[in-house]
Enzyme design. Structure first.
Site, PDB file in Angstrom:
ATOM      1  N   ASP A   1      -2.245  -7.523  -6.030  1.00 26.35           N
ATOM      2  CA  ASP A   1      -3.369  -7.592  -5.110  1.00 26.35           C
ATOM      3  C   ASP A   1      -2.904  -8.476  -3.961  1.00 26.35           C
ATOM      4  O   ASP A   1      -2.750  -9.694  -4.123  1.00 26.35           O
ATOM      5  CB  ASP A   1      -4.583  -8.198  -5.809  1.00 26.35           C
ATOM      6  CG  ASP A   1      -5.779  -8.385  -4.888  1.00 26.35           C
ATOM      7  OD1 ASP A   1      -5.655  -8.116  -3.676  1.00 26.35           O
ATOM      8  OD2 ASP A   1      -6.842  -8.817  -5.377  1.00 26.35           O
ATOM      9  N   VAL A   2      -2.685  -7.880  -2.792  1.00 33.07           N
ATOM     10  CA  VAL A   2      -2.089  -8.639  -1.693  1.00 33.07           C
ATOM     11  C   VAL A   2      -2.994  -9.764  -1.197  1.00 33.07           C
ATOM     12  O   VAL A   2      -2.521 -10.684  -0.527  1.00 33.07           O
ATOM     13  CB  VAL A   2      -1.709  -7.719  -0.512  1.00 33.07           C
ATOM     14  CG1 VAL A   2      -0.645  -6.717  -0.941  1.00 33.07           C
ATOM     15  CG2 VAL A   2      -2.933  -7.008   0.066  1.00 33.07           C
TER      16      VAL A   2
ATOM     17  N   SER B   1      -5.167  -0.222  13.543  1.00 29.24           N
ATOM     18  CA  SER B   1      -5.915   1.032  13.598  1.00 29.24           C
ATOM     19  C   SER B   1      -6.548   1.154  14.975  1.00 29.24           C
ATOM     20  O   SER B   1      -6.781   0.145  15.658  1.00 29.24           O
ATOM     21  CB  SER B   1      -7.007   1.043  12.523  1.00 29.24           C
ATOM     22  OG  SER B   1      -7.944   2.069  12.737  1.00 29.24           O
TER      23      SER B   1
ATOM     24  N   ARG C   1       0.909   5.733  -1.971  1.00 27.41           N
ATOM     25  CA  ARG C   1       0.517   7.054  -1.460  1.00 27.41           C
ATOM     26  C   ARG C   1       0.310   6.991   0.055  1.00 27.41           C
ATOM     27  O   ARG C   1       0.389   5.927   0.648  1.00 27.41           O
ATOM     28  CB  ARG C   1      -0.772   7.513  -2.133  1.00 27.41           C
ATOM     29  CG  ARG C   1      -1.933   6.552  -1.933  1.00 27.41           C
ATOM     30  CD  ARG C   1      -3.177   6.984  -2.703  1.00 27.41           C
ATOM     31  NE  ARG C   1      -2.946   6.954  -4.131  1.00 27.41           N
ATOM     32  CZ  ARG C   1      -3.000   5.845  -4.883  1.00 27.41           C
ATOM     33  NH1 ARG C   1      -3.287   4.676  -4.325  1.00 27.41           N
ATOM     34  NH2 ARG C   1      -2.777   5.890  -6.170  1.00 27.41           N
TER      35      ARG C   1
ATOM     36  N   LYS D   1      -8.906  -5.172  11.620  1.00 27.17           N
ATOM     37  CA  LYS D   1      -7.781  -4.560  12.312  1.00 27.17           C
ATOM     38  C   LYS D   1      -7.552  -5.187  13.688  1.00 27.17           C
ATOM     39  O   LYS D   1      -6.420  -5.265  14.165  1.00 27.17           O
ATOM     40  CB  LYS D   1      -8.003  -3.052  12.429  1.00 27.17           C
ATOM     41  CG  LYS D   1      -7.977  -2.324  11.086  1.00 27.17           C
ATOM     42  CD  LYS D   1      -6.674  -2.561  10.339  1.00 27.17           C
ATOM     43  CE  LYS D   1      -6.564  -1.738   9.070  1.00 27.17           C
ATOM     44  NZ  LYS D   1      -5.280  -1.934   8.358  1.00 27.17           N
TER      45      LYS D   1
ATOM     46  N   GLY E   1       0.822  -1.202   0.000  1.00 32.13           N
ATOM     47  CA  GLY E   1       0.000   0.000   0.000  1.00 32.13           C
ATOM     48  C   GLY E   1       0.853   1.247   0.000  1.00 32.13           C
ATOM     49  O   GLY E   1       0.543   2.255   0.621  1.00 32.13           O
ATOM     50  N   ALA E   2       1.968   1.198  -0.743  1.00 28.20           N
ATOM     51  CA  ALA E   2       3.000   2.235  -0.638  1.00 28.20           C
ATOM     52  C   ALA E   2       2.964   3.256  -1.766  1.00 28.20           C
ATOM     53  O   ALA E   2       3.889   4.043  -1.913  1.00 28.20           O
ATOM     54  CB  ALA E   2       4.386   1.581  -0.574  1.00 28.20           C
TER      55      ALA E   2
ATOM     56  N   TYR F   1     -14.127  -3.449   8.902  1.00 26.63           N
ATOM     57  CA  TYR F   1     -12.809  -2.833   9.064  1.00 26.63           C
ATOM     58  C   TYR F   1     -12.286  -3.031  10.491  1.00 26.63           C
ATOM     59  O   TYR F   1     -11.141  -3.461  10.691  1.00 26.63           O
ATOM     60  CB  TYR F   1     -12.904  -1.346   8.734  1.00 26.63           C
ATOM     61  CG  TYR F   1     -11.597  -0.604   8.778  1.00 26.63           C
ATOM     62  CD1 TYR F   1     -10.662  -0.741   7.762  1.00 26.63           C
ATOM     63  CD2 TYR F   1     -11.300   0.271   9.826  1.00 26.63           C
ATOM     64  CE1 TYR F   1      -9.454  -0.053   7.782  1.00 26.63           C
ATOM     65  CE2 TYR F   1     -10.099   0.968   9.858  1.00 26.63           C
ATOM     66  CZ  TYR F   1      -9.186   0.804   8.837  1.00 26.63           C
ATOM     67  OH  TYR F   1      -7.988   1.495   8.869  1.00 26.63           O
TER      68      TYR F   1
END
Length: 257
Positions: free
Chosen positions: A67-68, A146, A20, A162, A17-18, A158
């Site tokens: 796509d991880v 998060s 941005r 997390k 996810g690097a 979500y």
């Protein structure tokens, strides 16, 4: 995009996810710390700016689109980074998605997509990188959780992903510690990013108003920026953090219940 780098003596990190936001800030910081960085994101072309910034500063990086949540793609991404930069011994699992949906409107497909990226992805990348760390007798894993891990009233998918990532992190610390590998999680609070901007749009709220509302509830009196998270990641992957493992570092401007 293909990197101009072919070999490097620097230790190798992978940051997902690097392209941005937080991921880009972490990748840039690790490169400044002397690591070669595999910049992984869904679209390889989107990684260009991060790679170019690293190379302009004198570092080494390569871009990989993956796509991880896809097993073959995750395995291939690690193989590509290894071929260009060398075996990775640092992994920052940052890729994540968090669309808002009420429980009654949340589809099974949406649930699977969020947990696929946020929890399955870190598992797949860690499994692929783990043998390199074990062979080296040293490694650093940082999973981006998060504050939503303690509960998120707007996003049960979500928040669940997390929270699961924290359990994954603690289990990794217990299992891999004997190999010289540490595993820790960072739990950011409100950070100015594409994700928080998207949240404001979905709520139909002006982003500056959204940011000011968050700011009023944060003890230090400001919201976070991606660099705040990058500094934390830099510490956790460094040699000084060798006795820190299985921990959750809340980077949220104050205590989290």
């Amino acid at each position: 995009m293909t990197s101009t780098a072919t070999t490097t003596a620097a230790p190798t990190a992978i940051v997902t996810g690097a392209a941005r936001g937080i991921g880009a800030a972490v990748a840039l910081r690790l490169a400044r710390d002397g690591l070669a960085v595999g910049v992984v994101d869904l679209d390889e072309a989107d990684c260009a700016a991060t790679v170019e910034a690293i190379e302009r500063a004198g570092g080494s990086a390569t871009a990989v689109g993956a796509d991880v949540a896809d097993e073959d793609a995750a395995t291939a991404a690690v193989a590509r980074v290894t071929a260009v930069l060398g075996p990775p011994t640092v992994l920052v699992n940052n890729a994540g998605i968090g669309p808002r949906a009420e429980l009654v409107d949340l589809t099974t497909e949406q649930w699977d997509t969020v947990l696929g990226t946020n929890l399955r992805g870190p598992f797949l990348l860690t499994r692929a990188v783990g043998p390199h760390m074990i062979a080296a007798g040293w490694g650093r894993i940082v999973n981006m959780s998060s504050i939503s891990a303690v509960g998120d009233k707007a996003r049960v998918d979500y928040g669940s992903s997390k929270a699961g990532l924290i359990g994954f992190t603690k289990s990794l610390a217990l299992q891999l510690g004997r190999h010289g590998v540490t595993a820790n999680a960072i739990a950011p609070g409100f950070v100015v990013s594409d994700m928080t901007r998207a949240s404001a749009r979905r709520l139909g709220v002006d982003f500056e108003e959204f940011r000011r509302d968050a700011e009023r509830s944060i003890p230090v009196g400001r919201v976070g920026v991606p660099e705040d998270i990058a500094y934390a990641a830099s510490f956790l992957v460094g040699p000084e953090a060798g006795f820190v493992s299985g921990q959750v570092l809340y980077v949220a401007g104050g205590p989290v219940d």
